[in-house]
Structures are given as structure tokens and as C-alpha cells.
Design a protein around this motif. Sequence first.
Motif, PDB file in Angstrom:
ATOM      1  N   ALA A  84       3.721  -5.887  15.304  1.00 53.83           N
ATOM      2  CA  ALA A  84       2.502  -5.080  15.380  1.00 53.83           C
ATOM      3  C   ALA A  84       2.469  -4.002  14.303  1.00 53.83           C
ATOM      4  O   ALA A  84       1.417  -3.649  13.788  1.00 53.83           O
ATOM      5  N   ALA A  85       3.605  -3.482  13.943  1.00 56.02           N
ATOM      6  CA  ALA A  85       3.690  -2.393  12.963  1.00 56.02           C
ATOM      7  C   ALA A  85       3.909  -2.968  11.560  1.00 56.02           C
ATOM      8  O   ALA A  85       4.394  -4.086  11.409  1.00 56.02           O
ATOM      9  N   PRO A  86       3.561  -2.209  10.527  1.00 54.87           N
ATOM     10  CA  PRO A  86       3.876  -2.649   9.164  1.00 54.87           C
ATOM     11  C   PRO A  86       5.378  -2.847   9.006  1.00 54.87           C
ATOM     12  O   PRO A  86       6.177  -2.166   9.645  1.00 54.87           O
ATOM     13  N   PHE A  87       5.759  -3.785   8.157  1.00 53.72           N
ATOM     14  CA  PHE A  87       7.177  -4.076   7.957  1.00 53.72           C
ATOM     15  C   PHE A  87       7.424  -4.418   6.494  1.00 53.72           C
ATOM     16  O   PHE A  87       6.501  -4.765   5.756  1.00 53.72           O
ATOM     17  N   SER A  88       8.665  -4.285   6.079  1.00 51.54           N
ATOM     18  CA  SER A  88       9.045  -4.682   4.727  1.00 51.54           C
ATOM     19  C   SER A  88      10.336  -5.474   4.820  1.00 51.54           C
ATOM     20  O   SER A  88      11.086  -5.370   5.780  1.00 51.54           O
ATOM     21  N   MET A  89      10.555  -6.270   3.814  1.00 53.88           N
ATOM     22  CA  MET A  89      11.773  -7.060   3.750  1.00 53.88           C
ATOM     23  C   MET A  89      12.759  -6.323   2.849  1.00 53.88           C
ATOM     24  O   MET A  89      12.367  -5.485   2.039  1.00 53.88           O
ATOM     25  N   LEU A 113       7.288  -3.998  -1.314  1.00 56.63           N
ATOM     26  CA  LEU A 113       6.065  -4.385  -0.623  1.00 56.63           C
ATOM     27  C   LEU A 113       6.121  -4.049   0.859  1.00 56.63           C
ATOM     28  O   LEU A 113       7.155  -4.182   1.498  1.00 56.63           O
ATOM     29  N   LEU A 114       4.984  -3.656   1.385  1.00 60.26           N
ATOM     30  CA  LEU A 114       4.827  -3.369   2.807  1.00 60.26           C
ATOM     31  C   LEU A 114       3.832  -4.387   3.363  1.00 60.26           C
ATOM     32  O   LEU A 114       2.714  -4.504   2.866  1.00 60.26           O
ATOM     33  N   PHE A 115       4.248  -5.141   4.374  1.00 65.46           N
ATOM     34  CA  PHE A 115       3.427  -6.193   4.973  1.00 65.46           C
ATOM     35  C   PHE A 115       2.888  -5.732   6.323  1.00 65.46           C
ATOM     36  O   PHE A 115       3.492  -4.902   6.998  1.00 65.46           O
ATOM     37  N   ARG A 116       1.761  -6.340   6.720  1.00 64.40           N
ATOM     38  CA  ARG A 116       1.234  -6.120   8.068  1.00 64.40           C
ATOM     39  C   ARG A 116       0.251  -7.230   8.395  1.00 64.40           C
ATOM     40  O   ARG A 116      -0.251  -7.919   7.504  1.00 64.40           O
TER      41      ARG A 116
END
Length: 164
Positions: A109-114, A119-122
Amino acid sequence: MREMIVWRNEGKRFQCRAAGVAIHQGRVLVHKEKGQSHCSLPGGRVEWGESIVDALRREMQEELCVEVTVERLGWIIENFFTFEGEAYHEIGFYYLMRLPGDTPFLDEAAPFSMAETHLLFRWAPLSQLENEAFYPICLREGIRELRDGVVHFIERENQIIQRC
């Protein structure tokens, strides 16, 4: 050394981009660079001698650490825009893709990064995409209105010039 399909000359840039559209439970996977206010679909530039589908698979492996299934080409977008003082002419190939069912961030549900990425994914709700700083703008509605076949857009400075 990687050789991306990019041409630069006196404040102008041409590039070929491969991007993926992953839809899950009414949301589409988007990303942005940390510190940026706008988001786009995950993907990146194609390398010299690399097919666009292979470029998309490589980018998803690098950015998300997953092997995606590329389903079909949905859009070709000729995009002319200015970013950070540089004039871009970008040809983008946007594919519907599927992430593996055991991908750990499918329901995040929250933004995440690898690890080791800027990069920030959502997962952005499809119903709210038109209200987001999401580019290219032609896909704000285009993703919600999936069509059979390939749709070709020409977009100039965030204005849809042509839809074929």
C-alpha cells in the motif's frame, strides 16, 4: 560498457524507451526518481542491438528484481517535451506486462523502493490517475480504457496532438 539508444546535441535529446504497464486490483505500478514530483511507468532506455521487449525485461529485472511476462504492445508514443532545460524527442513503446504472482510488493500500500536504486515505486489507483502528475498524459485515460490493438499517440509539451 552499455550503449543506450540516446542521441544528444546542444540541449536536445532523442531516445528510445521501453516501458511496462502492470495493473493489479485496480491500480497501476508507477515510479518516480527520488526528489521528483512527477511519476511515470517503469522502464528505461533501450540498449543498442537489444529488442524493445528484451529491454523491458532487463529494466524490470534491474529496477524491481523480478522477471515479468510481457503480454502485448498497447501504445506507441511519440513524445516531445522539455525536462531540466533539455528538449526531448522520445519514442516510447508501452507494453502490458504481468508480474509474477509471488512478487512480494504486489499488495504493497505504501511507496517502496528496491535496494540500490534511485527510484520510488507505488501502486496508483487507476480511478485517480488523471489527477496525478503522471506522464505521458495520454496514458492517464489510455490505461483505464484498454483497447485491442495498438494505439499511437503524439504528445507535445503535455498536449495530445494526435491519436491514431
